[in-house]
Write an enzyme that holds these catalytic residues in place. Structure first.
Site: not given
Length: 283
Positions: A141, A165, A228, A231, A254, A263
């Site tokens: 990101r 995370k 984005h 990505r 994710h 995606y």
């Protein structure tokens, strides 16, 4: 005696935002919720916070915005209502049928990506060319760019911490070589690779603005050019080589594999070509 209604005020909004910070929600999410709640507060303009007024506001949003935008704003308000213990006031989100195809007019192609990088090089903006390649080659990101440090370049991997995370992202050897040369020119020996003139890590607005400035010379539609989308391009390219959705979800960070499916969705023209190859029409 007048009836007392639940309320919304700048002070109460700030209390909710503090809750979000303590829950370690991302700065982008907090900023978005602050904007949406303030928008709703301005709409109320002194009117009471009632279910009827919420539904009326929802109707005005539907008339002005795309369904996904409407839902994102409703999520912010519903979150506030839950925090305050007013679940009975929450409004339903719009039901949106998910498309199995991507919108080609909004997805960045590999060729367009190359043109953007080359345009940055022609403009002698080496930093931007490397930022674009770093995001696209790792799938991080834009908010995670600060974890690409001098130490990470030396190790060949970066430890990303986001939304509570942690995950490890590997840097391709080709990217490491380019970044090593760049760091030598910048005489940087530690800390974030990409920084402003004052030494602060680049933020989303810096990168977004600089990428948009490349559109005309690169011949790429501006609505396709934002961090984005790099990505997304990484995800589609990775999935085309290794059809392991679960692994890709881990790489992207994710929690829900359903997000990863979005995606990797292919465009309609690719699907149409696959249908043509089935050979199920008898002539």
């Amino acid at each position: 005696m007048s009836k007392k209604y639940p309320s919304l005020s700048p002070t109460l909004i700030e209390r909710y935002l503090t809750h979000l910070r303590e829950a370690e929600r991302s700065s982008h999410t907090i900023s978005k919720y602050a904007h949406d709640l303030t928008t709703f507060l301005n709409y109320l303009n002194g009117k009471p916070l009632t279910k009827a007024n919420l539904i009326e506001w929802k109707s005005t949003l539907v008339a002005s915005f795309m369904p996904t935008t409407v839902n994102s704003m409703l999520v912010a308000v519903n979150g506030y209502l839950s925090f305050m213990g007013w679940q009975n006031l929450k409004v339903n989100l719009l039901k949106i049928q998910k498309s199995i195809f991507t919108d080609e007019s909004r997805e960045l192609s590999h060729d367009e990506y190359i043109r953007l990088v080359n345009a940055a090089k022609i403009q002698e903006n080496e930093r931007l060319a490397l930022v674009i390649q770093t995001i696209c080659a790792t799938g991080i990101r834009v908010s995670e760019l600060r974890f690409i440090t001098v130490e990470a370049v030396h190790l060949g991997r970066a430890e990303i911490s986001n939304k509570g995370k942690r995950r490890i992202v590997f840097l391709p050897n080709g990217l490491r070589k380019l970044l090593t040369v760049y760091l030598h020119k910048q005489d940087k020996t530690s800390g974030a690779v990409f920084t402003t003139r004052t030494g602060r890590p680049l933020d989303r607005s810096n990168i977004w603005r600089d990428m948009k400035a490349l559109c005309q010379s690169a011949g790429v539609d501006p609505k396709k050019v934002f961090p984005h989308n790099l990505r997304h391009l990484f995800a589609r390219t990775f999935y085309s080589v290794d059809h392991d959705l679960s692994r890709l979800a881990d790489i992207l960070g994710h929690s829900n594999i359903a997000t990863t499916r979005i995606y990797t969705a292919e465009c309609g023209s690719v699907h149409a070509q696959q249908i043509e190859k089935l050979g199920l029409i008898i002539t």
